[in-house]
Write a protein that holds these residues in place. Structure first.
Motif, PDB file in Angstrom:
ATOM      1  N   LYS A 309      25.387 -33.956 -23.666  1.00  0.00           N
ATOM      2  CA  LYS A 309      25.832 -34.192 -24.535  1.00  0.00           C
ATOM      3  C   LYS A 309      25.974 -36.161 -23.633  1.00  0.00           C
ATOM      4  CE  LYS A 309      27.832 -31.365 -28.269  1.00  0.00           C
ATOM      5  NZ  LYS A 309      28.684 -31.319 -28.851  1.00  0.00           N
ATOM      6  N   GLN A 310      25.699 -37.142 -24.734  1.00  0.00           N
ATOM      7  CA  GLN A 310      25.624 -38.547 -23.679  1.00  0.00           C
ATOM      8  C   GLN A 310      25.902 -38.798 -25.404  1.00  0.00           C
ATOM      9  OE1 GLN A 310      22.100 -40.790 -24.903  1.00  0.00           O
ATOM     10  NE2 GLN A 310      23.728 -42.269 -24.237  1.00  0.00           N
ATOM     11  N   ASN A 311      26.773 -39.764 -24.813  1.00  0.00           N
ATOM     12  CA  ASN A 311      27.116 -41.021 -26.222  1.00  0.00           C
ATOM     13  C   ASN A 311      27.590 -42.594 -25.477  1.00  0.00           C
ATOM     14  OD1 ASN A 311      28.218 -42.707 -28.376  1.00  0.00           O
ATOM     15  ND2 ASN A 311      29.768 -41.183 -28.464  1.00  0.00           N
ATOM     16  N   LEU A 312      26.613 -43.194 -25.303  1.00  0.00           N
ATOM     17  CA  LEU A 312      26.274 -45.195 -25.267  1.00  0.00           C
ATOM     18  C   LEU A 312      27.068 -46.103 -26.319  1.00  0.00           C
ATOM     19  CD1 LEU A 312      24.063 -44.587 -22.553  1.00  0.00           C
ATOM     20  CD2 LEU A 312      26.867 -44.739 -22.126  1.00  0.00           C
ATOM     21  N   PHE A 313      27.619 -47.314 -26.043  1.00  0.00           N
ATOM     22  CA  PHE A 313      27.923 -48.238 -26.613  1.00  0.00           C
ATOM     23  C   PHE A 313      27.842 -49.248 -26.340  1.00  0.00           C
ATOM     24  CE2 PHE A 313      29.649 -50.387 -30.287  1.00  0.00           C
ATOM     25  CZ  PHE A 313      29.072 -50.579 -31.149  1.00  0.00           C
ATOM     26  N   TRP A 314      27.270 -50.232 -26.551  1.00  0.00           N
ATOM     27  CA  TRP A 314      27.608 -51.400 -25.949  1.00  0.00           C
ATOM     28  C   TRP A 314      27.229 -52.539 -26.202  1.00  0.00           C
ATOM     29  CZ3 TRP A 314      23.773 -55.535 -25.169  1.00  0.00           C
ATOM     30  CH2 TRP A 314      24.532 -56.804 -24.420  1.00  0.00           C
ATOM     31  N   LYS A 315      28.366 -52.997 -26.906  1.00  0.00           N
ATOM     32  CA  LYS A 315      28.604 -54.714 -28.146  1.00  0.00           C
ATOM     33  C   LYS A 315      28.801 -53.750 -29.463  1.00  0.00           C
ATOM     34  CE  LYS A 315      27.979 -58.318 -24.312  1.00  0.00           C
ATOM     35  NZ  LYS A 315      27.032 -59.177 -24.853  1.00  0.00           N
ATOM     36  N   PHE A 316      27.315 -54.319 -30.374  1.00  0.00           N
ATOM     37  CA  PHE A 316      27.177 -53.176 -31.374  1.00  0.00           C
ATOM     38  C   PHE A 316      25.859 -52.069 -31.590  1.00  0.00           C
ATOM     39  CE2 PHE A 316      23.854 -56.788 -30.495  1.00  0.00           C
ATOM     40  CZ  PHE A 316      23.266 -56.458 -31.008  1.00  0.00           C
ATOM     41  N   ILE A 317      25.555 -51.861 -30.116  1.00  0.00           N
ATOM     42  CA  ILE A 317      24.337 -51.275 -29.802  1.00  0.00           C
ATOM     43  C   ILE A 317      24.970 -49.551 -29.436  1.00  0.00           C
ATOM     44  CG2 ILE A 317      21.696 -50.725 -29.164  1.00  0.00           C
ATOM     45  CD1 ILE A 317      21.603 -53.308 -28.807  1.00  0.00           C
ATOM     46  N   GLY A 318      23.900 -48.266 -30.357  1.00  0.00           N
ATOM     47  CA  GLY A 318      24.956 -47.558 -29.709  1.00  0.00           C
ATOM     48  C   GLY A 318      24.083 -46.303 -29.843  1.00  0.00           C
ATOM     49  N   LEU A 319      24.144 -45.712 -28.806  1.00  0.00           N
ATOM     50  CA  LEU A 319      22.650 -44.487 -28.151  1.00  0.00           C
ATOM     51  C   LEU A 319      23.586 -42.988 -28.208  1.00  0.00           C
ATOM     52  CD1 LEU A 319      19.886 -43.686 -27.299  1.00  0.00           C
ATOM     53  CD2 LEU A 319      20.418 -44.041 -25.260  1.00  0.00           C
ATOM     54  N   GLU A 320      22.883 -41.997 -28.925  1.00  0.00           N
ATOM     55  CA  GLU A 320      23.379 -40.627 -29.374  1.00  0.00           C
ATOM     56  C   GLU A 320      22.663 -39.609 -28.399  1.00  0.00           C
ATOM     57  OE1 GLU A 320      26.152 -39.650 -32.518  1.00  0.00           O
ATOM     58  OE2 GLU A 320      27.408 -41.345 -32.132  1.00  0.00           O
ATOM     59  N   ASN A 321      22.606 -38.665 -27.902  1.00  0.00           N
ATOM     60  CA  ASN A 321      21.664 -38.107 -27.356  1.00  0.00           C
ATOM     61  C   ASN A 321      22.812 -36.493 -27.145  1.00  0.00           C
ATOM     62  OD1 ASN A 321      19.052 -39.602 -27.251  1.00  0.00           O
ATOM     63  ND2 ASN A 321      20.035 -40.778 -25.374  1.00  0.00           N
ATOM     64  N   SER A 322      21.936 -35.487 -27.968  1.00  0.00           N
ATOM     65  CA  SER A 322      22.092 -33.568 -27.064  1.00  0.00           C
ATOM     66  C   SER A 322      21.298 -33.804 -27.314  1.00  0.00           C
ATOM     67  CB  SER A 322      23.312 -33.404 -28.941  1.00  0.00           C
ATOM     68  OG  SER A 322      22.785 -33.160 -29.671  1.00  0.00           O
ATOM     69  N   ALA A 323      21.064 -31.615 -26.705  1.00  0.00           N
ATOM     70  CA  ALA A 323      19.937 -30.770 -26.646  1.00  0.00           C
ATOM     71  C   ALA A 323      20.543 -29.992 -25.878  1.00  0.00           C
ATOM     72  CB  ALA A 323      19.017 -31.602 -25.191  1.00  0.00           C
ATOM     73  N   ILE A 324      20.021 -28.656 -26.501  1.00  0.00           N
ATOM     74  CA  ILE A 324      20.562 -27.399 -26.272  1.00  0.00           C
ATOM     75  C   ILE A 324      19.693 -26.034 -25.922  1.00  0.00           C
ATOM     76  CG2 ILE A 324      20.364 -26.577 -28.398  1.00  0.00           C
ATOM     77  CD1 ILE A 324      22.843 -24.676 -28.470  1.00  0.00           C
ATOM     78  N   TYR A 325      19.618 -25.874 -24.999  1.00  0.00           N
ATOM     79  CA  TYR A 325      18.537 -24.874 -24.142  1.00  0.00           C
ATOM     80  C   TYR A 325      19.397 -23.566 -24.671  1.00  0.00           C
ATOM     81  CZ  TYR A 325      16.040 -21.839 -21.712  1.00  0.00           C
ATOM     82  OH  TYR A 325      15.156 -20.437 -20.306  1.00  0.00           O
ATOM     83  N   GLN A 326      18.757 -21.999 -25.201  1.00  0.00           N
ATOM     84  CA  GLN A 326      19.480 -21.260 -25.226  1.00  0.00           C
ATOM     85  C   GLN A 326      18.112 -19.794 -25.028  1.00  0.00           C
ATOM     86  OE1 GLN A 326      21.167 -21.132 -29.021  1.00  0.00           O
ATOM     87  NE2 GLN A 326      19.576 -21.991 -30.276  1.00  0.00           N
ATOM     88  N   THR A 327      18.911 -18.842 -25.032  1.00  0.00           N
ATOM     89  CA  THR A 327      17.699 -17.920 -24.984  1.00  0.00           C
ATOM     90  C   THR A 327      18.973 -16.260 -24.959  1.00  0.00           C
ATOM     91  OG1 THR A 327      18.448 -16.970 -22.423  1.00  0.00           O
ATOM     92  CG2 THR A 327      16.206 -18.584 -22.541  1.00  0.00           C
ATOM     93  N   PHE A 328      17.946 -15.139 -25.824  1.00  0.00           N
ATOM     94  CA  PHE A 328      18.444 -14.353 -26.411  1.00  0.00           C
ATOM     95  C   PHE A 328      17.733 -12.963 -25.833  1.00  0.00           C
ATOM     96  CE2 PHE A 328      19.732 -17.427 -29.657  1.00  0.00           C
ATOM     97  CZ  PHE A 328      21.088 -16.885 -29.742  1.00  0.00           C
ATOM     98  N   THR A 329      18.480 -12.208 -24.902  1.00  0.00           N
ATOM     99  CA  THR A 329      18.000 -10.714 -25.052  1.00  0.00           C
ATOM    100  C   THR A 329      17.390 -10.259 -26.347  1.00  0.00           C
ATOM    101  OG1 THR A 329      19.660  -9.270 -25.861  1.00  0.00           O
ATOM    102  CG2 THR A 329      19.502 -10.425 -23.215  1.00  0.00           C
TER     103      THR A 329
END
Length: 386
Positions: A309-329
């Protein structure tokens, strides 16, 4: 077509002389939805309208349900919480009593086409159409006592729940009683240990939950967290049986399920980055098959997840990213192998900083085999390869 109504009211009163607080609350939730069963697979949205350069709009597509399928989910909750503090807040006592009641109902009388039967599957078991009502009322009572001293916080208590459930054919009355303990311990200035344990007794004997985590802050902007969770529980009422148009669609006798889960994460606060990994095992897992009927796995499935997960905010601009990788038997839940969410937005405060305004773009990416479907009769989601 969905209409939702939510209302919450709370009244708080503090009595400083008696070290007593009381909180009275009311919550109301109503969800009304009209379903079309999805767009007919034979309809091609990518084709052009005759004599034009425009593509076929979705509102002209043929749908799978010929009638008007409507569902309503309603729930009301009334609660009273009392809090007492003794000897400079060293000892605390809390009592909560609440009552919930509600229902989930669904109806569709016009179900004469083949497409209708492909949507409702085995839930359509009567020529008069399809309808179901599942109502409940639950009385909950909780009492806990806490000890709060320097670097140590302990809470002990019990919970009692009386549930009455009706599916139009049978009614069921259950009594759930459990005891629990909650612990928080500060280990020096850089770490905190949290633990929780709950044990079911009486009709839910054998159910339990044990979970804990330790938070370490080696540096001001770096946090390390490790956690574990053990859980043993009964299947839900809707997983054991379901009634449609005064007939049982299924009646199961599932056994208790067990889960074990461990993981950890590292949070770089200044960079706005969190990295996490966890793994677990689910034994006797309950899931919906491709006919939207609950099944229980004869064995167990293991899984692994890696999350960033990544969360950045500068002055009035924001950027949020999240990613998941998952495996199951054994991916009985048909979870996607890769899933990500991305949000780019502009944010500012207006009217003397009393109003927060936010506008942006959301993007989702999902990679998995199969398709997600919704079963209006039972209000459940399930996966299919069609």
């Amino acid at each position: 077509n969905t209409k939702m109504t939510r209302l919450g009211i709370g009244i708080w009163k503090h009595n400083e002389e008696k070290n007593h607080d009381i909180f009275i609350s009311f919550l109301a939730n109503n969800f009304n939805e009209e379903h079309n069963g999805g767009i007919d697979s034979a309809y091609n949205l990518n084709t052009l309208l005759p004599g034009t350069t425009f593509r076929n709009p979705r509102n002209t597509a043929d749908i799978n349900l010929s009638g008007s399928s409507k569902t309503r989910h309603q729930q009301f909750t009334y609660g009273i919480d009392n809090f007492w503090a003794i000897k400079n807040n060293k000892f605390k006592m809390h009592h909560q009593i609440s009552f919930e009641h509600g229902y989930y109902q669904m109806g569709d009388d016009d179900v004469g086409t083949t497409s209708d039967s492909l949507v409702y599957l085995s839930y359509l078991n009567d020529s008069r159409g399809i309808r179901s009502v599942n109502s409940f009322g639950r009385l909950s009572n909780q009492l806990d006592i806490g000890l709060d001293v320097k670097n140590f916080d302990l809470t002990l208590g019990f919970k009692y729940k009386l549930l009455k459930y009706n599916n139009t054919i049978d009614s069921e009355l259950t009594n759930d009683l459990g005891v629990f303990a909650d612990l928080q311990l500060e280990l020096g200035k850089v770490s905190t240990l949290n633990g929780f344990a709950e044990l079911g007794i009486g009709e839910i004997a054998g159910n339990f939950q044990l979970k804990g985590n330790i938070l370490i802050k080696p540096l001001q902007n770096i946090h390390l967290n490790a956690y574990a969770n053990l859980l043993r529980y009964d299947p839900s009422i809707i997983q054991n049986s379901f009634v449609s148009t005064e007939q049982y669609v299924y009646q199961n006798e599932f056994t208790k399920a067990n889960t074990a889960h461990v993981g950890g994460n590292i949070n770089f606060k200044k960079l706005g980055i969190l990295l996490e990994a966890n793994t677990g095992l689910i034994d006797k897992a309950i899931y919906n098959n491709k006919e939207s009927v609950p099944m229980q796995l004869d064995g167990s499935t293991e899984y692994f997840q890696a999350i960033v997960k990544q969360n950045l905010f500068w002055k009035f601009i924001g950027l949020e990213n999240s990613a998941i990788y998952q495996t199951f038997t054994d991916n009985i839940y048909q979870k996607p192998k890769i899933y990500s969410q991305h949000n780019l937005y502009l944010q500012s405060r207006l009217f003397k900083k009393r109003l927060l305004a936010k506008i942006g773009i959301l993007f989702y990416y999902t990679k998995y085999d199969g398709f997600l479907k919704f079963q209006p009769a039972s209000g459940s989601f399930y996966h299919t390869s069609d």
